[in-house]
Each structure stands twice: as structure tokens, then as C-alpha cells.
Design an enzyme around this catalytic site. Structure first.
Site, PDB file in Angstrom:
ATOM      1  N   GLU A  38       0.834  -1.225   0.000  1.00  0.00           N
ATOM      2  CA  GLU A  38       0.000   0.000   0.000  1.00  0.00           C
ATOM      3  C   GLU A  38       0.857   1.260   0.000  1.00  0.00           C
ATOM      4  O   GLU A  38       0.602   2.218   0.721  1.00  0.00           O
ATOM      5  CB  GLU A  38      -0.983  -0.010   1.180  1.00  0.00           C
ATOM      6  CG  GLU A  38      -2.002  -1.130   1.016  1.00  0.00           C
ATOM      7  CD  GLU A  38      -3.265  -0.960   1.835  1.00  0.00           C
ATOM      8  OE1 GLU A  38      -3.529   0.141   2.326  1.00  0.00           O
ATOM      9  OE2 GLU A  38      -4.002  -1.953   1.958  1.00  0.00           O
TER      10      GLU A  38
HETATM   11  C1  LIG Z   1       1.658  -9.873   0.065  1.00  0.00           C
HETATM   12  C2  LIG Z   1       1.326  -8.736  -0.853  1.00  0.00           C
HETATM   13  C3  LIG Z   1       0.001  -8.350  -1.027  1.00  0.00           C
HETATM   14  C4  LIG Z   1      -0.327  -7.314  -1.913  1.00  0.00           C
HETATM   15  N1  LIG Z   1      -1.651  -7.009  -2.135  1.00  0.00           N
HETATM   16  C5  LIG Z   1      -1.964  -6.109  -3.108  1.00  0.00           C
HETATM   17  C6  LIG Z   1      -3.327  -5.869  -3.475  1.00  0.00           C
HETATM   18  O1  LIG Z   1      -4.253  -6.437  -2.885  1.00  0.00           O
HETATM   19  N2  LIG Z   1      -3.581  -5.015  -4.493  1.00  0.00           N
HETATM   20  C7  LIG Z   1      -2.587  -4.364  -5.170  1.00  0.00           C
HETATM   21  O2  LIG Z   1      -2.892  -3.614  -6.086  1.00  0.00           O
HETATM   22  N3  LIG Z   1      -1.283  -4.545  -4.828  1.00  0.00           N
HETATM   23  C8  LIG Z   1      -0.947  -5.407  -3.833  1.00  0.00           C
HETATM   24  N4  LIG Z   1       0.364  -5.616  -3.496  1.00  0.00           N
HETATM   25  C9  LIG Z   1       1.406  -4.879  -4.201  1.00  0.00           C
HETATM   26  C10 LIG Z   1       2.121  -3.853  -3.339  1.00  0.00           C
HETATM   27  O3  LIG Z   1       1.290  -2.758  -3.122  1.00  0.00           O
HETATM   28  C11 LIG Z   1       3.438  -3.514  -4.055  1.00  0.00           C
HETATM   29  O4  LIG Z   1       4.306  -4.591  -3.800  1.00  0.00           O
HETATM   30  C12 LIG Z   1       4.032  -2.206  -3.613  1.00  0.00           C
HETATM   31  O5  LIG Z   1       3.273  -1.146  -4.103  1.00  0.00           O
HETATM   32  C13 LIG Z   1       5.486  -2.028  -4.111  1.00  0.00           C
HETATM   33  O6  LIG Z   1       5.610  -2.282  -5.459  1.00  0.00           O
HETATM   34  P1  LIG Z   1       6.742  -3.314  -5.962  1.00  0.00           P
HETATM   35  O7  LIG Z   1       6.629  -4.544  -5.143  1.00  0.00           O
HETATM   36  O8  LIG Z   1       6.642  -3.436  -7.432  1.00  0.00           O
HETATM   37  O9  LIG Z   1       8.119  -2.636  -5.566  1.00  0.00           O
HETATM   38  P2  LIG Z   1       8.961  -1.573  -6.412  1.00  0.00           P
HETATM   39  O10 LIG Z   1       8.076  -0.526  -6.953  1.00  0.00           O
HETATM   40  O11 LIG Z   1       9.845  -2.293  -7.352  1.00  0.00           O
HETATM   41  O12 LIG Z   1       9.842  -0.912  -5.263  1.00  0.00           O
HETATM   42  C14 LIG Z   1      10.858  -1.664  -4.582  1.00  0.00           C
HETATM   43  C15 LIG Z   1      11.508  -0.770  -3.540  1.00  0.00           C
HETATM   44  O13 LIG Z   1      12.163   0.316  -4.197  1.00  0.00           O
HETATM   45  C16 LIG Z   1      12.133   1.462  -3.392  1.00  0.00           C
HETATM   46  N5  LIG Z   1      11.519   2.551  -4.171  1.00  0.00           N
HETATM   47  C17 LIG Z   1      10.625   2.470  -5.180  1.00  0.00           C
HETATM   48  N6  LIG Z   1      10.309   3.693  -5.636  1.00  0.00           N
HETATM   49  C18 LIG Z   1      11.024   4.576  -4.901  1.00  0.00           C
HETATM   50  C19 LIG Z   1      11.130   5.996  -4.865  1.00  0.00           C
HETATM   51  N7  LIG Z   1      10.398   6.777  -5.675  1.00  0.00           N
HETATM   52  N8  LIG Z   1      11.955   6.545  -3.969  1.00  0.00           N
HETATM   53  C20 LIG Z   1      12.686   5.791  -3.119  1.00  0.00           C
HETATM   54  N9  LIG Z   1      12.617   4.458  -3.096  1.00  0.00           N
HETATM   55  C21 LIG Z   1      11.798   3.850  -3.964  1.00  0.00           C
HETATM   56  C22 LIG Z   1      11.312   1.121  -2.142  1.00  0.00           C
HETATM   57  O14 LIG Z   1      12.186   0.772  -1.099  1.00  0.00           O
HETATM   58  C23 LIG Z   1      10.524  -0.105  -2.569  1.00  0.00           C
HETATM   59  O15 LIG Z   1      10.218  -0.962  -1.472  1.00  0.00           O
HETATM   60  C24 LIG Z   1       0.712  -6.638  -2.604  1.00  0.00           C
HETATM   61  C25 LIG Z   1       2.049  -7.008  -2.396  1.00  0.00           C
HETATM   62  C26 LIG Z   1       2.357  -8.050  -1.550  1.00  0.00           C
HETATM   63  C27 LIG Z   1       3.806  -8.438  -1.388  1.00  0.00           C
END
Ligand SMILES: Cc1cc2nc3c(=O)[nH]c(=O)nc-3n(C[C@H](O)[C@H](O)[C@H](O)COP(=O)(O)OP(=O)(O)OC[C@H]3O[C@@H](n4cnc5c(N)ncnc54)[C@H](O)[C@@H]3O)c2cc1C
Length: 590
Positions: A413
Site C-alpha cells: 500500500e
Molecule cells: C503480500 C502482498 C500483497 C499485496 N496485495 C496487493 C493488493 O491487494 N492489491 C494491489 O494492487 N497490490 C498489492 N500488493 C502490491 C504492493 O502494493 C506492491 O508490492 C508495492 O506497491 C510495491 O511495489 P513493488 O513490489 O513493485 O516494488 P517496487 O516498486 O519495485 O519498489 C521496490 C523498492 O524500491 C524502493 N523505491 C521504489 N520507488 C522509490 C522511490 N520513488 N523513492 C525511493 N525508493 C523507492 C522502495 O524501497 C521499494 O520498497 C501486494 C504485495 C504483496 C507483497
């Protein structure tokens, strides 16, 4: 225009679109960035109205009884499944439609009451609280907030009882933290009766068990070559809906079904569009605001569990002929968990009340709540784990599960890094615009002095005035005065940063982190002060002339004020250059 500049313009345009347009009341967090203490939003400490409190107490008693009898967090974790009987039971006790209107079968509770229910579930089982959040806080939220009466009538009755389940599908491979980068396409049919959806979503909680999914997809903007995100209600019986992976095996919250799905030429009737076409991003972020509020409640519940577990062990385990609780380094951990848990609850209650009282824009407060509570919970679990020593490592105690479960909180989130940057940038936008007005007028005096004068007076006014923090209890006056002074210092630091860095501040995340950190602690301290003030007033009303000190609140304020001072002084005294040089050198090595 360079690629970087084009990306920046795109981001600014997206941000503008997201920020609620038109005049609106100044919220608490935005007020902080202007050097104001907007007391009306935070004092007196909000309470659930008496009529709803009776109903809430009844519901909480039912929920507790149900959870005591039927919820087995260990089995849910081991079997990586929440049994259907538990889901049905949660529906029966009203948890799956707590805030839905009574006319559609919900309980009609306000967000503050809903948070108390979620705190209870979060204190026991993170899989179950995340499941409830995925369904109720975000899965059906867009329908509750933006659905037409007909849409609500059609979909809600089965969703609020749990007969059907909801999910919220935003995340894709290319749209994680960069939520605006949704690639799923929704093409209108030639006769305009429906849209044809194509693309894939991943990491979606409840994807394979939901009967209705709120799906974000990109639609063409009429009369232009642009596209914008639109929210659709999609059901898995629509031809072309394909589950790619029903339950992605994972580390924690293992009871939740996190899945991937594809939409391949899925025809979705135009009646299934939620809210205005093209406004899906704003809808998604508003939905997530609710999710972040209940996130705060769940983390509060889990932190209270950490406190209980830590105290139990510290009072019973003996080493060196003493109980662990007699050692100062153990006391330090327990005191910090108690202080933070108190603050987490206060912050959750006040943030939820902002929604209940109709503040239009509470994005900064919900982001602060999410970052603060998830970070503090992580720390609390780690501290409790340490107190348990080797025993915490074994699966017969809940702490190893709690560690695994809590790790997602800082990522899901909205990752805490993205939200930290967001808090600073959205907060600084107001004073930044005032400075821009002043600069632009200095460079081009022909624009007229009117607006620049007003902006200058606002900035100057905040710089000379220490805001009043109106507590009612005399014993809290000293804390209130210190808080007012820190807000004044914060405002000066924000002004300085804006003057020193100007537009490049948009990229200076180390500066943003300190500003957001200070703002979060100012908000947390405010919530603690407000809650403690209300408790003292309540004690007085009940005839207690000298109420006891609340040691958790007292410690929280002292530690929080120290952190704020540190954040502000680190703005001028830091090793950022060395840090960035080391990072650049490491990043180039691969
Ligand atoms: C168990 C689980 C349940 C989920 N449930 C849902 C759901 O119900 N619905 C839904 O839509 N999504 C869901 N998600 C998705 C979740 O919201 C995303 O994993 C989250 O938004 C991060 O996106 P990403 O995993 O692609 O990480 P990325 O976008 O690849 O980011 C990885 C890391 O990079 C860093 N980062 C990224 N951007 C920046 C920035 N601008 N500045 C500084 N650091 C940065 C942060 O440390 C971040 O943790 C779920 C994820 C999990 C693991």
C-alpha cells in the site's frame, strides 16, 4: 525537452491531478507545513458518538468471542489458508461490511469504530487482518465511495456479508511503486456499450477467491491521443478472466491468497465503471487512504500484542537470579514499545476521525500514519523478539510468525520510501507555491505585487509567531509549549530548505526524509498530547483531583521531541555528500 524533464513534467501533471482541486479547509498536516497548529482537527480527542459506541461495544464483544472460539492463527499460517468457515463467521459478525451503509446490509460504522474492530483482529492474526483489509478497506471501497446507487444495490448486499468477496487490483509488473504507470488497457467497443480489457495484474490479495475485483486499467481520453486510468468492476466469470497463479507461495501473511491474473479481451459493460472515467488514479489513491488508516489500526493491535508478550516474558524468565524485567536494557525496550503503542492508537484514532469529520484531503495524515505505525511495529516486534532470546526463534511461539507477517507492512500500500517523499513534497507544496509567487514577482515585477505581498505576509507571519497548542490540562502546558516551539522551528526549517534548494528539492530525498520525519513526529506528538489531555479531563470529571501520570505518553513526548530536534539539526549537519558518493561508487561497481 529532455527525457528527464519530460518525466518530471509528467510527474508534476499527475501530482496536480491527484491533489484535490478547489478551495478546501486547511488540514492538520498541511497546517504544520505552514507553521500553524490547526487545533480543530485534533483537539479535543475524538470519540465515537455514544449511540454508535453501544453498537460498537456489542460488535466488538461478538467479534472477540468469535475470534476466541474460531480463529487459529498458527493453523492459518501453517496451512497457508483462512478456512471458509472463518470467512463466513467474520461475515456473520459484521466485519466484512463494517462501514457499509445499513441499507445495503452493512453496519454503517464510522471509520473510527471500524479501526477498533481491525485493531482487535490485527492483535491476533495478520493474515486475517490483511484479508479483511483487502476485502473491506480497499476491495469494496471504491464501490462504497464512488459507486452509483444502482451499482451499490447490485453488488454490495452479497459483499458485505462475505457471501461474495472483493479485491483491489492496481499493481502490475510495471506499476508497483509507480502506480500511475498502469499498463492494462481498456478499449471502448465501437458501440460504446462496453470496454475490452487486456493485461496482467500481480500481487493481488484475494485475486483468486474474489467474486468482484476493482481493476484499474488505462482508457483513451476522448478527443486526444492520451490515456488515463479508469476503475472497473470485473468478475471472474467474465470470459477471458484467467487466474495465472492463485496463491503465490510467500514468507508471511501466508493465510492470504496473493495471486496473479490476466484479462484477455475481457468485455466489461460500461455500467461497471466506478466513478468518473479517467479518474481512476485519484480513486485508487483515495481507496488506499482508507487502507492506510486500517493498516494503522492493525499495526496498533499487533504492537499491543508485542507489549503483552514482552511483559509476560520479562516478568517470568529469570537469568542472573533476576527476572529479565529488572535489567535496564530490557526495561528500555518495554518502555519504548508501551510508548509507541500508545502513540499508534492515538494517531490511528485521530486520522480516522479526519475521514469521519469530512476533511477533504487527508492524504498526508494517512501516509504519515502508515509509515509511522509500520516502522514502529517492526521495531516493537524486533524488541519483543530480543527479550524472548532463543525461544523466539522457534515456531511454538508467535514471534517468528509476527516477524514474517510484519515485513510486508513497510512495502505494501505504498512503500515507506515513496510515502516519506510524498509527505515532504505534498506538505511543502503550499509554502513552496508562496515562495514561487514571491520569486516570480521579483523576477517580473510587472505581474503586480498583490499575490506576492499576501504570500510574503503568510510566510513572515508564520516565521514570527509560535503557534498555540490549546491543551486543557495544566500539567500538559509545558509539553504543549514545547510542541508549539518545535512547529515554529519546523516551519523555519521548511522555509530554509525551500529557499536553499528551490526546485531541485524534488529530487533531494535525504532532505525530504528529515522533513517528513519531523512532520510525522509532530503529528504523532500532537495525537499523544490530545489523547492524554482527554484522559486527564475525563479523570477530573470523575472526581480525581490528581490523576496519575501516564508514563507511556510522557516518554513518547520526550523521545518524539528529541527525534524532531535531531531531524531538524541534521538538515544542516549531516554526511549526505559522503553517503551519496559511497552509494554512487557502489552502484557503479556492478
Ligand atoms: C503480500 C502482498 C500483497 C499485496 N496485495 C496487493 C493488493 O491487494 N492489491 C494491489 O494492487 N497490490 C498489492 N500488493 C502490491 C504492493 O502494493 C506492491 O508490492 C508495492 O506497491 C510495491 O511495489 P513493488 O513490489 O513493485 O516494488 P517496487 O516498486 O519495485 O519498489 C521496490 C523498492 O524500491 C524502493 N523505491 C521504489 N520507488 C522509490 C522511490 N520513488 N523513492 C525511493 N525508493 C523507492 C522502495 O524501497 C521499494 O520498497 C501486494 C504485495 C504483496 C507483497
Amino acid at each position: 525537452m529532455s527525457e528527464v524533464e519530460a518525466q518530471r513534467q509528467k510527474e508534476i501533471q499527475q501530482a496536480e491531478e491527484l491533489l484535490f482541486a478547489g478551495p478546501q479547509a486547511l488540514g492538520f498536516a498541511k497546517g504544520l507545513f505552514h507553521g500553524h497548529f490547526v487545533a480543530d482537527w485534533v483537539m479535543p480527542y475524538p470519540r465515537v458518538p455514544a449511540a454508535q459506541q453501544t453498537e460498537l461495544d456489542k460488535t466488538l464483544a461478538e467479534v472477540r468471542q468469535f475470534l476466541d472460539e474460531h480463529l487459529d492463527p498458527v493453523a492459518i499460517d501453517r496451512q497457508a489458508d483462512i478456512p471458509r468457515a472463518v470467512i463466513d463467521g467474520l461475515g456473520r459478525v459484521g466485519v466484512l461490511g463494517t462501514t457499509a451503509p445499513v441499507e445495503f446490509g452493512g453496519r454503517g460504522f464510522m471509520q473510527m469504530a471500524n479501526c477498533q474492530v481491525l485493531e482487535e483482529i490485527g492483535s491476533r492474526c495478520a493474515s486475517t487482518s490483511v484479508f479483511v483489509n483487502a476485502h473491506h478497506s480497499i476491495g469494496i471501497r471504491a464501490l462504497l465511495l464512488f459507486g452509483t446507487h444502482e451499482q451499490k444495490q447490485k453488488w454490495l448486499p452479497k459483499l458485505v456479508t462475505g457471501e461474495q468477496l472483493g479485491a483491489f487490483a492496481l499493481t502490475e509488473k510495471e506499476a508497483g511503486s509507480d502506480a500511475a504507470n498502469v499498463q492494462m488497457q481498456a478499449r471502448p467497443s465501437p458501440d460504446g456499450s462496453h470496454f475490452i480489457l487486456n493485461g496482467e495484474k500481480r500481487y493481488i490479495t484475494n485475486a483468486a477467491i474474489a467474486h468482484v475485483l476493482t481493476v484499474m486499467a488505462r482508457t483513451p481520453v476522448p478527443d486526444s491521443d492520451k490515456t488515463a486510468i479508469t476503475a472497473f468492476l470485473v468478475t471472474p466469470d467474465m470470459p477471458g478472466f484467467t487466474i495465472l497463479e492463485a496463491r503465490m507461495p510467500k514468507m508471511g501473511i501466508r493465510g492470504t491468497a496473493t495471486g496473479r491474473f490476466a484479462l484477455r479481451d475481457v468485455k466489461v459493460p460500461k455500467e461497471n465503471i466506478l466513478g468518473p472515467p479517467g479518474k481512476g488514479l485519484k480513486i485508487a489513491l483515495t481507496v488506499l487512504d482508507f487502507g492506510r488508516t486500517t493498516f494503522g489500526a492493525c499495526c496498533t493491535g499487533a504492537a499491543k500484542t508485542c507489549l503483552r508478550l514482552a511483559v509476560e516474558h520479562a516478568n517470568t524468565r529469570k537469568q542472573f537470579n533476576k527476572t529479565l524485567g529488572e535489567f535496564h536494557l530490557v526495561k528500555k525496550k518495554i518502555a519504548r514499545i508501551a510508548a509507541d503503542a500508545y502513540a499508534m492508537e492515538a494517531m490511528t484514532t485521530i486520522t480516522a476521525s479526519l475521514i469521519d469529520r469530512g476533511l477533504e484531503d487527508y492524504m498526508i495524515e494517512t501516509a504519515m500514519l502508515k509509515v509511522f505505525t509500520t516502522e514502529r511495529l517492526w521495531e516493537a516486534i524486533n524488541e519483543a523478539f530480543q527479550i524472548y532470546g532463543g525461544s523466539a526463534y522457534f515456531v511454538d511461539l508467535p514471534l517468528e510468525r509476527m516477524v514474517r507477517d510484519a515485513r510486508i507492512n513497510q512495502i505494501g500500500e505504498g512503500s515507506n520510501e515513496v510515502l516519506t517523499s510524498f509527505i515532504a513534497l505534498v506538505g511543502m507544496r503550499g509554502p513552496g507555491m508562496e515562495f514561487k509567487e514571491i520569486y516570480d514577482t521579483m523576477l517580473k515585477p510587472s505581474r503586480g505585487l498583490g499575490k506576492a505581498w499576501t504570500a510574503g505576509m503568510h510566510r513572515l507571519g508564520a516565521a514570527v509567531r509560535i503557534p498555540d497548542v490549546p491543551v486543557r490540562s495544566a500539567e500538559l502546558r509545558s509539553f504543549a509549549n514545547q510542541l508549539g516551539r518545535l512547529i515554529w522551528r519546523f516551519n523555519i526549517a521548511v522555509n530554509r530548505a525551500l529557499i536553499a534548494y528551490r526546485e531541485p528539492i524534488l529530487d533531494l530525498q535525504l532532505v525530504q526524509e528529515r522533513i517528513a520525519g519531523a512532520a510525522m513526529d509532530l503529528f504523532a506528538s500532537t495525537c499523544v498530547l490530545s489523547r492524554w489531555d482527554a484522559e486527564l479531563q475525563f479523570a477530573r470529571r470523575n472526581g480525581d483531583s490528581a490523576p496519575q501520570t501516564n508514563h507511556a505518553a510522557d516518554l513518547f513526548l520526550r523521545q518524539s521531541f528529541r527525534r524532531i530536534r535531531r531531524f531538524l539539526s541534521d538538515l544542516n549537519d549531516n554526511e549526505d555528500k559522503a553517503l551519496l558518493a559511497a552509494a554512487h561508487s557502489a552502484l557503479r561497481r556492478e
